[in-house]
Scaffold this active site. Structure first.
Site, mmCIF file in Angstrom:
data_model
loop_
_atom_site.group_PDB
_atom_site.id
_atom_site.type_symbol
_atom_site.label_atom_id
_atom_site.label_comp_id
_atom_site.label_asym_id
_atom_site.label_seq_id
_atom_site.Cartn_x
_atom_site.Cartn_y
_atom_site.Cartn_z
ATOM 1 N N GLY A 46 0.869 -1.184 0.000
ATOM 2 C CA GLY A 46 0.000 0.000 0.000
ATOM 3 C C GLY A 46 0.901 1.227 0.000
ATOM 4 O O GLY A 46 1.830 1.323 0.822
ATOM 5 N N ARG A 88 10.362 -1.760 -4.304
ATOM 6 C CA ARG A 88 9.173 -1.840 -5.175
ATOM 7 C C ARG A 88 9.136 -0.551 -5.995
ATOM 8 O O ARG A 88 9.249 0.545 -5.431
ATOM 9 C CB ARG A 88 7.875 -1.996 -4.358
ATOM 10 C CG ARG A 88 7.737 -3.396 -3.751
ATOM 11 C CD ARG A 88 6.334 -3.662 -3.243
ATOM 12 N NE ARG A 88 5.403 -3.979 -4.302
ATOM 13 C CZ ARG A 88 4.067 -3.959 -4.143
ATOM 14 N NH1 ARG A 88 3.534 -3.641 -2.990
ATOM 15 N NH2 ARG A 88 3.278 -4.262 -5.155
ATOM 16 N N GLN A 195 -5.919 -8.708 -2.296
ATOM 17 C CA GLN A 195 -5.905 -7.675 -1.245
ATOM 18 C C GLN A 195 -7.326 -7.268 -0.849
ATOM 19 O O GLN A 195 -7.560 -6.831 0.274
ATOM 20 C CB GLN A 195 -5.152 -6.417 -1.732
ATOM 21 C CG GLN A 195 -3.647 -6.573 -1.833
ATOM 22 C CD GLN A 195 -3.224 -6.977 -3.236
ATOM 23 O OE1 GLN A 195 -3.951 -7.671 -3.933
ATOM 24 N NE2 GLN A 195 -2.035 -6.568 -3.636
ATOM 25 N N ASP A 236 -1.002 4.530 -6.588
ATOM 26 C CA ASP A 236 0.409 4.338 -6.231
ATOM 27 C C ASP A 236 1.275 5.448 -6.797
ATOM 28 O O ASP A 236 2.357 5.740 -6.277
ATOM 29 C CB ASP A 236 0.902 2.976 -6.722
ATOM 30 C CG ASP A 236 0.377 1.887 -5.809
ATOM 31 O OD1 ASP A 236 -0.827 1.594 -5.883
ATOM 32 O OD2 ASP A 236 1.159 1.381 -4.988
HETATM 33 O O1 MRU Z 1 0.524 -4.140 -4.548
HETATM 34 P P1 MRU Z 1 -0.070 -3.336 -3.433
HETATM 35 O O2 MRU Z 1 -0.989 -4.104 -2.566
HETATM 36 O O3 MRU Z 1 0.986 -2.560 -2.669
HETATM 37 O O4 MRU Z 1 -0.934 -2.256 -4.218
HETATM 38 C C1 MRU Z 1 -1.638 -1.314 -3.475
HETATM 39 C C2 MRU Z 1 -2.565 -0.539 -4.307
HETATM 40 O O5 MRU Z 1 -2.554 -0.550 -5.516
HETATM 41 C C3 MRU Z 1 -3.448 0.374 -3.580
HETATM 42 O O6 MRU Z 1 -4.689 0.445 -4.173
HETATM 43 C C4 MRU Z 1 -2.752 1.740 -3.595
HETATM 44 O O7 MRU Z 1 -1.443 1.618 -3.080
HETATM 45 C C5 MRU Z 1 -3.398 2.714 -2.792
HETATM 46 S S1 MRU Z 1 -3.076 2.389 -1.102
HETATM 47 C C6 MRU Z 1 -3.794 3.575 -0.165
#
Ligand code: MRU
Length: 351
Positions: A46, A88, A195, A236
């Site tokens: 996130g 990441r 998720q 992101d």
């Molecule tokens: O791969 P992740 O679980 O880190 O991806 C997270 C997302 O795409 C969320 O929707 C995004 O980070 C917004 S979090 C407030």
């Protein structure tokens, strides 16, 4: 407790998101390398949570450094920062938070090693506190967009688990619920890592917010049926023109929302806006292990024939033209997005 936190005994604590919903397991990390590893393996995930985990990871690096001068400690911080940034690629919050902490460390260097350590710890903990405050503010702005009785579709996880606390798009839903509005959430399960069903459903259940989990592929038919008042997602990385990098599946959801004249809202702290990228073309997309697709959650349960190949982009780009509004801590931003996003970043950086 906070999703990501600093323990005064000198370690970073994380809720291990790989263990949810079966178990609430807390990780205690003692080095910046361990934090980078937790980011790579998605123990923490996130965008806002990643940024704060990286910042606190630099706190561990500052404490661990055996450098004999302030410059040597700064060099150790730079190398930890490089590892954290590379952990990441898509969420810009990692680079944003790391840059803020390194700047504070650099400004403190003239005061010697202890001053550098203190500055790193203070800045990273300040960022963590600010994250909670920012999420609450953007959630209050976003809640005004929801009406009593609304059904909304939510993608991925954008709740307290994706931040230090409270959440972004899910924070908007949470505030509307706290205001007494009856909101029903259709939770995209969010393949392949789930998720939505593993994390968002867990959070909604604890908050007593009504929800149903839907397959990602069902979202379009719910939108077409006229049941849905709004789609809410996080981000992101948002480019200067308003193109959105977010969890894979966001683009298809935005297309289906547009086709059915349902508003598509993207909630994010301004730290997720990357004005250095003119469009979404420049947003780096993380590709993850195909095993996540072939063997659900690597749980040893193949969902494809042995030897099948898969492709696993973790994010996609949603063009700005499909976004109805951005919900940020400085307010709800509507088109034209280039000027609105630039002004929001400027306003948020005012002391
Ligand atoms: O791969 P992740 O679980 O880190 O991806 C997270 C997302 O795409 C969320 O929707 C995004 O980070 C917004 S979090 C407030």
């Amino acid at each position: 407790m906070r999703t990501v936190d600093w323990d005064p005994q000198g370690y970073v604590t994380l809720i291990d998101q790989r263990a949810l919903p079966a178990e609430v397991h807390i990780l205690r990390l003692r080095t910046a390398g361990e934090v980078a590893d937790a980011i790579r393996t998605m123990a923490v995930r996130g965008a806002p949570a990643l940024g704060i985990a990286a910042a606190l990871g630099l706190g561990l690096s500052a404490c661990d450094s055996t450098g004999a001068t302030a410059e040597a400690v700064l060099a150790d911080l730079e190398s930890a920062a490089a590892e954290l940034r590379a952990a990441r690629p898509t969420a810009v919050n990692i680079a944003w938070a790391v840059d803020r902490v390194l700047r504070a460390a650099g400004e403190a260097a003239a005061g010697g090693i202890d001053r550098v350590r203190q500055a790193v710890l203070e800045e990273s903990r300040r960022l963590a506190d600010e994250d909670v405050e920012v999420n609450r503010r953007l959630s209050a702005h976003g809640a005004a967009l929801l009406q009593d009785g609304d059904t909304v579709i939510h993608h991925c996880n954008t709740g307290a688990l994706a931040a230090v606390d409270y959440g972004t798009a899910l924070g908007v839903i949470r505030t509307a619920h706290e205001q007494g509005k009856r909101i029903h959430v259709l939770v995209d399960e969010t393949r392949p890592r789930l998720q939505g069903s593993r994390l968002t459903a867990w959070e909604l259940q604890r908050l007593h917010i009504p929800f149903e989990i839907i397959p990602d592929s069902a979202a379009g038919s719910f939108l077409r049926a006229g049941e849905v008042a709004a789609v809410l997602v996080g981000a992101d990385r948002v480019a200067a023109n308003g193109d959105v990098g977010n969890k894979i599946g966001t683009y298809m959801l935005a297309l289906a929302a547009k086709d059915n004249a349902v508003p598509f809202y993207c909630a994010l702290p301004t730290s997720t806006i990357d004005l250095s990228l003119p469009t979404g073309e420049g947003i780096p997309i993380e590709w993850r292990d195909p095993g996540e697709v072939l063997d659900l959650m690597s749980a040893g349960q193949p969902v494809a024939p042995a030897g099948a190949r898969a492709r696993n982009p973790a994010f996609d780009i949603t063009p700005a033209r499909l976004v109805t509004a951005f919900v940020t801590e400085v307010g709800v931003l509507r088109a034209p997005f280039p000027s609105a996003l630039a002004s929001a970043v400027k306003e948020a950086s005012r002391p």
